[in-house]
Design a protein around this motif. Structure first.
Motif, PDB file in Angstrom:
ATOM      1  N   ARG A 401      32.919  10.931   0.606  1.00  0.00           N
ATOM      2  CA  ARG A 401      32.232  11.977  -0.147  1.00  0.00           C
ATOM      3  C   ARG A 401      31.445  12.834   0.828  1.00  0.00           C
ATOM      4  N   VAL A 402      30.953  13.958   0.372  1.00  0.00           N
ATOM      5  CA  VAL A 402      30.238  14.875   1.255  1.00  0.00           C
ATOM      6  C   VAL A 402      28.961  15.358   0.579  1.00  0.00           C
ATOM      7  N   LEU A 403      28.059  15.864   1.414  1.00  0.00           N
ATOM      8  CA  LEU A 403      26.852  16.477   0.898  1.00  0.00           C
ATOM      9  C   LEU A 403      27.203  17.741   0.109  1.00  0.00           C
ATOM     10  N   PRO A 404      26.455  18.056  -0.949  1.00  0.00           N
ATOM     11  CA  PRO A 404      26.713  19.298  -1.684  1.00  0.00           C
ATOM     12  C   PRO A 404      26.597  20.509  -0.770  1.00  0.00           C
ATOM     13  N   GLU A 405      27.461  21.493  -0.998  1.00  0.00           N
ATOM     14  CA  GLU A 405      27.469  22.669  -0.126  1.00  0.00           C
ATOM     15  C   GLU A 405      26.333  23.615  -0.442  1.00  0.00           C
ATOM     16  N   GLN A 406      25.942  23.711  -1.707  1.00  0.00           N
ATOM     17  CA  GLN A 406      24.889  24.632  -2.101  1.00  0.00           C
ATOM     18  C   GLN A 406      23.548  23.917  -2.137  1.00  0.00           C
ATOM     19  N   PRO A 407      22.458  24.635  -1.823  1.00  0.00           N
ATOM     20  CA  PRO A 407      21.145  24.011  -1.892  1.00  0.00           C
ATOM     21  C   PRO A 407      20.790  23.650  -3.306  1.00  0.00           C
ATOM     22  N   ARG A 408      20.043  22.570  -3.466  1.00  0.00           N
ATOM     23  CA  ARG A 408      19.661  22.109  -4.785  1.00  0.00           C
ATOM     24  C   ARG A 408      18.640  23.058  -5.405  1.00  0.00           C
ATOM     25  N   GLN A 409      18.780  23.331  -6.673  1.00  0.00           N
ATOM     26  CA  GLN A 409      17.828  24.166  -7.379  1.00  0.00           C
ATOM     27  C   GLN A 409      16.526  23.391  -7.566  1.00  0.00           C
ATOM     28  N   ARG A 410      15.465  24.152  -7.796  1.00  0.00           N
ATOM     29  CA  ARG A 410      14.171  23.519  -8.045  1.00  0.00           C
ATOM     30  C   ARG A 410      14.249  22.652  -9.285  1.00  0.00           C
ATOM     31  N   GLN A 411      13.692  21.456  -9.175  1.00  0.00           N
ATOM     32  CA  GLN A 411      13.699  20.544 -10.290  1.00  0.00           C
ATOM     33  C   GLN A 411      12.279  20.111 -10.596  1.00  0.00           C
ATOM     34  N   LYS A 412      12.125  19.454 -11.734  1.00  0.00           N
ATOM     35  CA  LYS A 412      10.803  18.986 -12.117  1.00  0.00           C
ATOM     36  C   LYS A 412      10.316  17.947 -11.137  1.00  0.00           C
ATOM     37  N   ALA A 413       8.994  17.920 -10.989  1.00  0.00           N
ATOM     38  CA  ALA A 413       8.399  16.938 -10.088  1.00  0.00           C
ATOM     39  C   ALA A 413       8.777  15.529 -10.545  1.00  0.00           C
ATOM     40  N   GLY A 414       9.046  14.704  -9.568  1.00  0.00           N
ATOM     41  CA  GLY A 414       9.392  13.327  -9.883  1.00  0.00           C
ATOM     42  C   GLY A 414      10.858  13.062 -10.031  1.00  0.00           C
TER      43      GLY A 414
END
Length: 419
Positions: A401-414
Motif C-alpha cells: 500500500r502507499v501513502l495518500p497522494e493528496q494532503p489530508r483535509q482538516r479534521q476535528k480535534a482528536g
C-alpha cells in the motif's frame, strides 16, 4: 529536501575524478565511528567509563545524524555542493584527530564533530551522484555502499592490532582514519576550483518540478510511522552488535583481536545479505516476508548469544544475515510506500531522522541494562524483544500500500491517524 543537479555533460577526466571522489567519500561513511567498538574497553578503562557512558560514546554520532541531517541540503544550497562535501570531509578529519588527543573533553567533542560530518556526507553524497552520473545512480550507490562496508570491515579488524603496536595505543588506531578524509579532500579539490554554484534547488529526481507536488505528509500518517519505526528498530540491532559484541565475547575469554575479526565478519556477511536482498526484493508482491525474516534472524542472533555464547561466530553470521536484509528492506520502503519522488524524499527524511535517534538509544540502553543487572542476560533479552517489535513493524509497513497522494483535509480535534 532539496537536491542539486548539473545538466552539463561531464568530460571523461572530470568524470573519473568524480567517480573516485564518490568512492572515497563512501569509504568515510562508517569506519571513523564503527571502529571504536573493538577498542571500547581500552577507552573505558582509561577514562573509567561506566557501560552506559561507553554506550553513549558510540551513540553520539547517531544522535548527530538525527539532529543535523536535515540541515545538509540548506548548507549545500548556500555554499555549493562541492564545497559542502569538502567542508564536511574537513570536519570529519578534524574530528577524528581531535578525538585522539589526550584530553578527556576532546574525546567527546571530536566524536560529535565526526557525527555531524558524516550526517552531512550521508545526505549530500546521493546528490553528487545525481549531478555527475544521473544515468548510473543505482549502480554507483551499490558500489559506494560495498566500498564503505569493505573498508569498515577491514578497519574493525585492524584497529586492535594497530593499538597493540609498541608506542601506538587506541588513539593512533582511531586517528589514522583521518587520512581517508584527507585523501578524499585532495581528490575533490578541483571541484572547488571550478566553482560551487550548483544551480537552483530541485526535486529529488534532480529535475525542477514545473508545478508544486501536493501530498500528505508522512508525519501525519500511521503508515509513515510504521515505516519509520521499522527503520529505527532495525538500526538498533546493527549498532548494538557492532558496539557491544567485543565486550560480550571478552567475557567468554575471546581476545580483542579475535572480536575485531568477528565484527568484520558481521559486516561482510551483512553486505552479502544486503546484495542478495536487493536482488530478490522485486520478486515479492510486498515486503512482509523479507522484513519479518530479517527481524527473526536478528532476534535469533541475540537469543543465541544469550543461550550459547560460546558459539558466537554462528550468531554473528545469523544476526548479520538479518541486519543486512533489514536495512535494504527499510530503505526500499521509502519508495515502495509512496506515490511520487517528492513524497518519497519526505518519508526518507522522517524515517532517517527518527530512525537514527532510535538507533542511537540502542547501545545506551544496552549498557544501562548491563550496569543495572550486572550481566548480559537482561540487555540481550531486551534486544531480542526489540526485534520482536521489529517483526510487527515489518509486517505492518511491508504490506502493499502507499501513502495518500493528496494532503489530508482538516479534521476535528482528536481524530486518529489514517494510513
Amino acid at each position: 529536501m532539496a537536491v542539486f543537479s548539473r545538466t552539463r555533460r561531464t568530460p571523461p577526466v572530470r568524470a573519473g575524478l568524480a567517480l573516485t571522489g564518490i568512492l572515497l567519500i563512501g569509504v568515510n561513511l562508517r569506519v571513523a565511528f564503527v571502529s571504536v567498538g573493538p577498542l571500547l574497553a581500552d577507552i573505558g578503562r582509561e577514562f573509567d567509563f561506566t557501560s552506559a557512558q561507553s554506550g553513549l560514546l558510540t551513540g553520539l554520532p547517531l544522535i548527530a545524524f538525527a539532529l543535523f541531517s536535515p540541515l545538509a541540503p540548506a548548507v549545500a544550497l548556500r555554499t555549493g555542493l562541492d564545497r559542502a562535501l569538502w567542508l564536511s570531509l574537513a570536519l570529519l578529519a578534524a574530528g577524528t584527530i581531535f578525538r585522539s588527543m589526550p584530553v578527556p573533553a576532546a574525546l567527546w567533542a571530536g566524536t560529535v564533530l565526526i557525527g555531524v560530518a558524516i550526517a552531512f556526507l550521508n545526505v549530500l553524497l546521493p546528490s553528487l551522484i545525481k549531478r555527475d552520473f544521473p544515468g548510473k545512480v543505482s549502480q554507483l550507490t551499490g558500489l559506494y555502499i560495498a566500498a564503505h562496508s569493505l573498508v569498515t570491515a577491514v578497519g574493525t579488524a585492524v584497529v586492535v592490532p594497530i593499538s597493540l603496536v609498541p608506542g601506538s595505543g587506541w588513539r593512533l588506531a582511531l586517528g589514522i582514519w583521518a587520512g581517508l578524509a584527507l585523501i578524499a579532500m585532495a581528490v575533490l579539490l578541483p571541484g572547488l576550483k571550478r566553482g560551487t554554484a550548483d544551480g537552483a534547488a530541485s526535486d529529488p529526481t534532480g529535475k525542477a518540478p514545473s508545478v508544486p507536488v501536493r501530498f500528505r505528509s508522512p508525519w501525519s500518517s500511521l503508515l509513515g510511522w510504521q515505516v519509520t519505526m521499522f527503520m529505527g528498530l532495525q538500526s538498533v540491532a546493527f549498532f548494538v552488535i557492532t558496539t557491544w559484541l567485543p565486550s560480550i565475547e571478552r567475557d567468554q575469554g575471546i581476545s580483542e583481536t579475535t572480536s575485531g575479526l568477528h565484527v568484520s565478519v558481521f559486516l561482510l556477511v551483512g553486505t552479502a545479505s544486503s546484495l542478495l536482498t536487493g536482488a530478490i526484493l522485486g520478486r515479492f508482491a510486498d515486503q512482509r516476508l523479507l522484513g519479518v525474516t530479517g527481524s527473526l534472524l536478528a532476534m535469533a542472533g541475540f537469543l543465541g548469544l544469550l543461550a550459547a555464547p560460546q558459539l558466537s561466530v554462528l550468531w554473528v553470521v545469523v544476526s548479520a544475515s538479518g541486519c543486512g536484509s533489514m536495512i535494504v528492506t527499510a530503505l526500499s520502503l521509502f519508495s515502495l510506500r509512496t506515490t511520487n519522488h517528492v513524497q518519497a524524499a519526505s518519508l526518507s527524511g522522517m524515517a532517517q531522522s527518527v530512525g537514527y535517534a532510535v538507533g542511537a538509544a540502542g547501545p545506551v540502553l544496552f549498557g544501562f541494562l548491563y550496569d543495572l543487572s550486572g550481566g548480559w542476560t537482561a540487555p540481550l533479552a531486551a534486544s531480542a524483544g526489540i526485534m520482536g517489535l521489529s517483526c510487527a513493524m515489518a509486517f505492518l509497513a511491508g504490506r502493499d500500500r502507499v501513502l495518500p497522494e493528496q494532503p489530508r483535509q482538516r479534521q476535528k480535534a482528536g481524530s486518529q491517524l489514517r494510513s
